[in-house]
Enzyme design. Sequence first.
Site, mmCIF file in Angstrom:
data_model
loop_
_atom_site.group_PDB
_atom_site.id
_atom_site.type_symbol
_atom_site.label_atom_id
_atom_site.label_comp_id
_atom_site.label_asym_id
_atom_site.label_seq_id
_atom_site.Cartn_x
_atom_site.Cartn_y
_atom_site.Cartn_z
ATOM 1 N N HIS A 130 -34.131 -15.633 -7.169
ATOM 2 C CA HIS A 130 -33.273 -16.420 -7.728
ATOM 3 C C HIS A 130 -34.056 -15.682 -9.388
ATOM 4 O O HIS A 130 -33.688 -15.629 -10.466
ATOM 5 C CB HIS A 130 -33.371 -17.625 -8.440
ATOM 6 C CG HIS A 130 -34.864 -18.152 -8.799
ATOM 7 N ND1 HIS A 130 -35.470 -18.630 -7.796
ATOM 8 C CD2 HIS A 130 -35.544 -18.174 -9.512
ATOM 9 C CE1 HIS A 130 -36.517 -19.175 -8.259
ATOM 10 N NE2 HIS A 130 -36.756 -18.961 -9.588
ATOM 11 N N ASP A 160 -34.697 -18.025 -0.580
ATOM 12 C CA ASP A 160 -35.145 -17.204 -1.972
ATOM 13 C C ASP A 160 -36.151 -16.831 -2.021
ATOM 14 O O ASP A 160 -37.131 -17.233 -2.197
ATOM 15 C CB ASP A 160 -34.764 -19.023 -2.867
ATOM 16 C CG ASP A 160 -35.097 -18.687 -3.910
ATOM 17 O OD1 ASP A 160 -34.664 -17.593 -4.563
ATOM 18 O OD2 ASP A 160 -35.520 -19.149 -4.825
ATOM 19 N N SER A 235 -41.801 -19.197 -11.193
ATOM 20 C CA SER A 235 -40.876 -18.848 -9.908
ATOM 21 C C SER A 235 -41.886 -17.712 -8.892
ATOM 22 O O SER A 235 -41.509 -17.086 -9.334
ATOM 23 C CB SER A 235 -39.604 -18.986 -10.046
ATOM 24 O OG SER A 235 -39.510 -20.315 -10.454
#
Length: 503
Positions: A130, A160, A235
């Site tokens: 992402h 992911d 992230s």
Amino acid sequence: MITGFVRFGRLLPLAVAGGLFVLTAGTPVPASARGPEGIADTAEKVIDAVVNISTSQTLKNRDRDEDAAPKKNGREKGDPRLPPDSPFNELFDEFFKNRRGDKSPQQHKVNSLGSGFIIDTDGFVVTNNHVIADADEINVILNDGSKIKAELIGRDKKSDLAVLKFQPPEKKLTAVKFGDSDKLRLGEWVVAIGNPFSLGGTVTAGIVSARNRDINSGPYDNYIQTDAAINRGNSGGPLFNLEGEVVGVNTAIISPSGGSIGIGFAVPSNTVVGIVNQLRQYKEVRRGWLGVRIQQVTDEIADSLGIKPPRGALVAGVDDKGPAKPAGIEAGDVIISFDGKAIREMKDLPRAVADAPVGKNVDVVFIRKGKEETRKVTLGRLDDGEKLAEASLKVPEPEVEKTVTQKALGLDLASLGKDLRTRYKIKEKVKGVVIVGVDRNSDAAERRLSAGDVIVEVAQEAVNSPADVKTRIDKLKKDGKKSVLLQVSNGEGELRFVALSVD
């Protein structure tokens, strides 16, 4: 009232009004409250391997047609509303007039920042999918500020994860190694390094709060939970143990504000390693496929099958073209082991199957009618369209006139004839006894049984008439059973199991 500051994910009290103690600036903080001494050494050793991921995406503004948008007082719908006497009216009127007069599409760039880490001195980087999704341009920013363009090698949306590659500079890169996430213990200290809020490389520390967390983000959820501060921009960054090994990839947080509240989640390194290796080799992930639909083994289902304690994954259906079919696995089997890995609950099976190599011969251990059996299965490859979720519980409940021939367990049952097949759109391949009504106050209604469902088996024995169902239930009551296991089909032939109380 307690006031304090956050250090390594812990709130340290400075003063307690009216309390029994006061911790002032002059009071030394115990070493145990500061965490282990090795955190600084770990961070110093690995921080050059942690990178920032900078992405940009070009977006085209939606064309605005002056006649398509309703206006009020000369303004387009959605334009700012100002009081009539506002000094800014003239300014905004001129602005929107010019904007409406220009019909050419406008473009603008959207930039974002995330984190990643170098796993190979040839320039391979791991991050979250992402972080780089839909990006037109990806750049890796090293710890010394060097900015280098990167290319996407491969991505996996289900986990992911993504792998990038950039051309290394003349100086030697620092790369990190993966550790064994299965060896992590609850309470063990971990270190997160990333780029929160686009502030640059930042180090936080905390403990492993939990393992094997399922946050319903995908079919293979198996997260490490940590209270190390993880914020926006972290992230794709690494979670290290104190040996400087990557034990996870920071991926998600739970927070009402977007900032850390001490609940962060990382993909375990043992999951990451297999996916990264496949992305580097194939530029895609090739997962194993067993070809079964599964359900959770509830307490009621376990009791009806005589499985103590409740465990495993209940096979609700078998794909006619899947690997399980020729191996002899059937609906009603409860899989308790796959390729040597214990299947304690339903979600363990999709993970184990996905991690297994395509084409591998594996042992599948299951319970059938109270006895353990083992079959060899040659795994196929999971396609994106395959359904490994639990059997669907959504079935139409048409408003029709009931044709009752027998009542049992709060169900109105009828023989499955041509008229009822047409009424409920039941395919010819479906055999059994059709439900034409359900008592709203019954256990059957709570289990979402509805008109049009077909009872195929009762206690793992086929039934062909309402009398067969009643006979089987009466026998189970006589034998002292507290629940009965029904195999139920919808009109399309999709099977599921439902345990009902016989009281």
